[in-house]
Design a protein around this motif. Structure first.
Motif, PDB file in Angstrom:
ATOM      1  N   THR A  87       1.833  -4.620  -1.464  1.00  0.00           N
ATOM      2  CA  THR A  87       2.544  -3.376  -1.910  1.00  0.00           C
ATOM      3  C   THR A  87       1.669  -2.933  -2.963  1.00  0.00           C
ATOM      4  O   THR A  87       0.791  -3.376  -3.535  1.00  0.00           O
ATOM      5  N   GLY A  90       2.310  -3.584  -6.595  1.00  0.00           N
ATOM      6  CA  GLY A  90       1.653  -5.179  -6.977  1.00  0.00           C
ATOM      7  C   GLY A  90       0.016  -4.916  -7.095  1.00  0.00           C
ATOM      8  O   GLY A  90      -0.595  -5.404  -8.033  1.00  0.00           O
ATOM      9  N   ALA A 397       7.647  -5.362  -7.015  1.00  0.00           N
ATOM     10  CA  ALA A 397       6.853  -5.776  -6.045  1.00  0.00           C
ATOM     11  C   ALA A 397       7.220  -6.993  -5.215  1.00  0.00           C
ATOM     12  O   ALA A 397       7.142  -7.077  -4.132  1.00  0.00           O
TER      13      ALA A 397
END
Length: 492
Positions: A87, A90, A397
């Motif tokens: 993501t 993240g 995330a």
């Protein structure tokens, strides 16, 4: 020879520079292997660990093994969301951790945590300009000759041996069919791949970012003018003691009116005028009220600046605190408005993000209240807000928002729960493979011969096909995708 001899210091610095260049070249090659034209997944996690390792081995003074282990562990913890799924949040958190480790290894990280945001802002420009500046600085060798000239001279020394060796090789190939066959079997097409323009651009961008990590630099601080720029600006010049009191009195009255209407119609559930529903009332105010709260926060920061007329006045402080409390209530009303709107029109990524954003704005307003009450600096306020944002991004995330939205819409759809709005199968399919369990839940309750059931079944097959039929490369592996694959295998 003394260790402090100038020639020894210069030679040592030059040796360290060559080690950094070697680390740069090796890291770029590994980054190319991990991520160029590869789907995102495990490679992003390995990339953050690789960058941290490159920072540690390229440091002028290598850290103690225990310290290095701590840095690598912190990088792994910060990058853990990338194991769940690749993501954007993240990746941002993992790169932020790598940057902080780079600054700490270079002894550029301030001791006061509240000063970290300013240091990060001073570091950002070097991510684009660091490599060109370093090239210009070291474009000349210690003896004054250009590095390009030294490299050219070195290559010239190889021209005669390599040229004569090529001639002998061609003669041997003409005389020996085995050598000729071996030369024909050599595939040189990989050289053409290295000349790919997009790959060269990728290498250049990667080299710039990696060099900024292994050799971090900060832009110099601007000298503060003897004249306070905030105090002399046209806007703040209008905000004297009397103007602030008048402004805050008007603002508190306006916000009190809005809060009273929300208490009556939104929280109390009173009947709205004819032709207006609660969903419309909620939708009309969800986003503008958050913008109002942000504008109010900016006004408070200007009004309550250090040394300003609002900093020493108890009346102004009381009015500001009352106004901030009303702004917090306004954000809570915006969240309730959004909840009513979602109840009427289902949930989407944008609406979920709006709810999180409204919560962050409310927390930011509470921090402003704490800043005024505790007499903290704007530096402290920015640090607390960034820490809150980083915490939300890190834990967010791990959260599969697509799966949550899909299940929420199915469980609150007209077809499944007998109330709410009809389920939008097309939007559900746009959420990706994470929506498959929600589609299975819908199919378990949908009529056997309905058109919408056939559409949902087709969408489910289309989403599941890439996962079950195609082998997954290890570089793009993620735990979320692995869970989905196992889920599909148990329901074949």
């Amino acid at each position: 020879m003394q260790l402090t001899h100038p020639q020894f210091i210069i030679t040592n610095a030059f040796s360290h520079g060559r080690r950094r260049v070697a680390v740069l070249a090796a890291t770029v090659a590994l980054v190319d292997f991990l991520s160029f034209r590869q789907a995102f997944g495990l490679n992003l996690f390995l990339l953050s660990i690789l960058l941290t390792f490159a920072i540690l081995i390229s440091a002028r003074k290598p850290p103690h093994p225990i310290t290095a282990t701590v840095y690598l562990s912190l990088s792994a913890i910060a990058s853990a969301p990338l194991l769940e799924a690749p993501t954007a949040s993240g990746f941002i958190i993992s790169m932020a951790a790598v940057i902080l480790i780079a600054l700490k290894a270079a002894k550029l990280l301030p001791k006061r945590p509240s000063a970290i945001p300013l240091v990060l802002l001073r570091f950002m420009p070097s991510m684009l300009t660091g490599l060109p500046k370093t090239y210009r600085r070291y474009s000349r060798s210690l003896s004054g000759r250009t590095i390009f000239g030294a490299v050219l001279k070195s290559l010239t020394g190889w021209m005669l041996p390599l040229g004569m060796g090529l001639v002998f090789l061609l003669l041997f190939s003409a005389a020996n069919p085995l050598i000729e066959m071996g030369l024909h079997n050599i595939d040189l097409r990989f050289m053409l791949n290295l000349l790919d323009i997009s790959r060269l651009a990728f290498w250049l961008a990667a080299a710039s970012l990696i060099w900024a990590m292994i050799r971090p630099r900060l832009t110099p601080k601007r000298r503060r003018s003897s004249i306070d720029p905030v105090g002399d600006s046209p806007i703040t010049g209008l905000l004297d003691h009397r103007a602030l009191i008048r402004s805050l009195a008007i603002f508190n009255l306006l916000f009190a009116m809005q809060t009273a209407l929300d208490l009556i119609y939104l929280w109390g559930g009173a009947e709205l005028p004819a032709g207006m529903s609660h969903a419309e009332y909620a939708h009309r105010g969800a986003y503008p009220l958050v913008a109002t709260a942000l504008l109010a926060a900016a006004f408070v920061l200007i009004a309550m600046r250090r040394g300003g007329p609002g900093d020493a006045s108890r009346l102004i402080r009381a009015l500001v605190i009352a106004w901030i409390i009303q702004n917090v209530l306004l954000c809570l009303s915006s969240i309730l408005r959004l909840d009513l709107y979602v109840e009427a029109y289902s949930l989407t990524h944008l609406r979920l993000a709006a709810g999180v954003w409204m919560g962050l704005v409310a927390i930011g307003l509470i921090f402003i209240l704490a800043r005024i009450a505790l007499r903290r600096s704007n530096e402290w306020l920015i640090s607390m807000n960034l820490l809150t944002l980083a915490t939300v991004l890190y834990f967010g995330a791990f959260f599969d928002s697509s799966a949550f939205i899909a299940r929420f819409n199915v469980e609150n759809s007209l077809e499944f729960s007998q109330y709410g709005t009809p389920l939008d199968i097309h939007y559900l399919a746009s959420l990706g493979p994470s929506a498959i369990p929600a589609l299975d839940l819908y199919l378990s309750a949908a009529p056997e011969d309905g058109d919408k059931r056939r559409l949902a079944s087709f969408a489910r097959q289309r989403l599941a096909f890439p996962i079950t039929s195609r082998p997954q490369a290890w570089r793009s592996w993620s735990y979320r995708q692995e869970r989905m694959k196992n889920y599909l295998l148990t329901r074949l």
